[in-house]
Design an enzyme around this catalytic site. Structure first.
Site: not given
Ligand code: ADE
Ligand code: ZN
Length: 328
Positions: A14, A16, A194, A197, A275-276
């Site tokens: 996961h 991006h 998603h 969250e 994630d990011d």
């Protein structure tokens, strides 16, 4: 003696692509493309400036606005894979959003081929295997999502292994996106969305009741509903857990309240993810280290999480066997 975290083979399911570009690289690409970035995109400490989930999504869109060519996609994908490989990541699935590319005039094929070149180079140079999850953007609505799924299905590529959805979980329902997900699923793509969250367990129920998903992005708020936890376990639905992201976005106030251990204790499948990275001051390596420092996991448990993540990956079986043999 416990092996060091850097020696544990890591799996990222996961991340991006548009969310992995560090400010320095954003500036370099923007300069090359003669684009002036918003003055308030960065803080004085040279991190991305945002204060809440919606502002985070805005900064993320603004950073990806500098991408203008297949070469830009090649560069960000290569950097992401290189940095990840240096931390011991051996396999990485990244979400990539054709809508972000389309908004600045890049064709799907150019975007895809840029990523493919980077994946080939990174595997040859660093041994890391990269794969792509074509992702729609929830707040752009179900019609654009269907168009994204059509692009993925009409342009099959062996590195495109999944279909996903990110964006603002407070807009629309998961069920609204069933046509897009069904199309992708029927074409053989693995599906994830998603959920759980920003919104609570009802969003996870909505996803697992209406979409052909085998994984949920985050899903951590499922702990608010014991019945849902039981169903996730029974159906073997895997949660792509991103603790650093959850803390940065204040889904949980501190490490002690994060439910990673409760999810593991409930027998639910998980992977550990960043994630990011530049937005949340994290990396996959840091997430594995956090699991030791803040959740008390042992290195053997981290290896088990890596093995679980390979099993839940959208890669073909031969690739998975190859990866499992590298985890040990
Ligand atoms: N897009 C990128 N990161 C995201 C996140 N944490 N939640 C929703 N959409 C996203
Ligand atoms: Zn995400």
């Amino acid at each position: 003696m416990q092996p060091e975290v850097k020696d544990i083979a890591k799996i990222e399911l996961h991340g991006h692509l548009e969310g992995c570009i560090y400010p320095q690289l954003v500036r370099r690409i923007a300069k090359r493309n003669d684009i002036s970035l918003k003055a308030d995109l960065f803080t004085s400490e040279d991190t991305f400036a945002w204060n809440n989930f919606v502002e985070f999504l805005g900064a993320y869109d603004e950073a990806s606005f500098c991408l203008r060519s297949g070469q830009d996609y090649e560069e960000i994908t290569y950097e992401y894979l290189k940095q990840s490989a240096a931390e011991g990541v051996i396999y990485l699935e990244t979400f990539i959003s054709p809508d972000h590319a389309k908004d600045v005039g890049i064709g799907y094929e150019d975007m895809l081929q840029g990523c493919v070149r980077a994946i080939d180079r990174a595997e040859a140079e660093f041994g890391i295997v990269g794969r792509l999850i074509i992702s729609c953007v929830r707040h752009l609505g179900p019609e654009r999502a269907l168009k994204v799924a059509e692009l993925a299905v009409q342009n099959p590529h062996p590195y495109v292994v999944g279909f996903g959805m990110g964006g603002n979980e407070m807009m629309f329902t998961q069920a609204d996106f069933a046509p897009a997900f069904d199309l992708a699923h029927q074409a053989g793509l693995g599906c994830t969305t998603h959920a759980g969250e920003i919104v609570g367990p009802e969003s996870v129920w909505d996803a697992i009741d209406n979409l052909p998903v085998t994984r949920i992005g985050h899903g951590v708020r499922s702990v608010e509903d014991p019945q849902l936890m039981g169903v996730l376990k029974e159906r073997g639905i895997a949660l792509e857990v991103c603790p650093g992201s959850n803390l940065a976005l204040e889904v949980f106030p501190d490490w002690a309240s994060h439910p990673l251990n409760r999810i593991l204790d409930a027998g639910i499948r998980v992977s550990l993810n960043a994630d990011d990275p530049p937005f949340f001051a994290t990396t996959t390596g840091k997430e594995y280290q956090n699991a030791i420092d803040h959740f008390g996991l042992l290195s053997e448990q981290l290896r088990a999480i890596s093995r679980m993540a390979v099993e839940d990956a959208f890669a073909d079986e031969q690739t998975k066997l190859r990866l499992l043999s590298r985890i040990g």
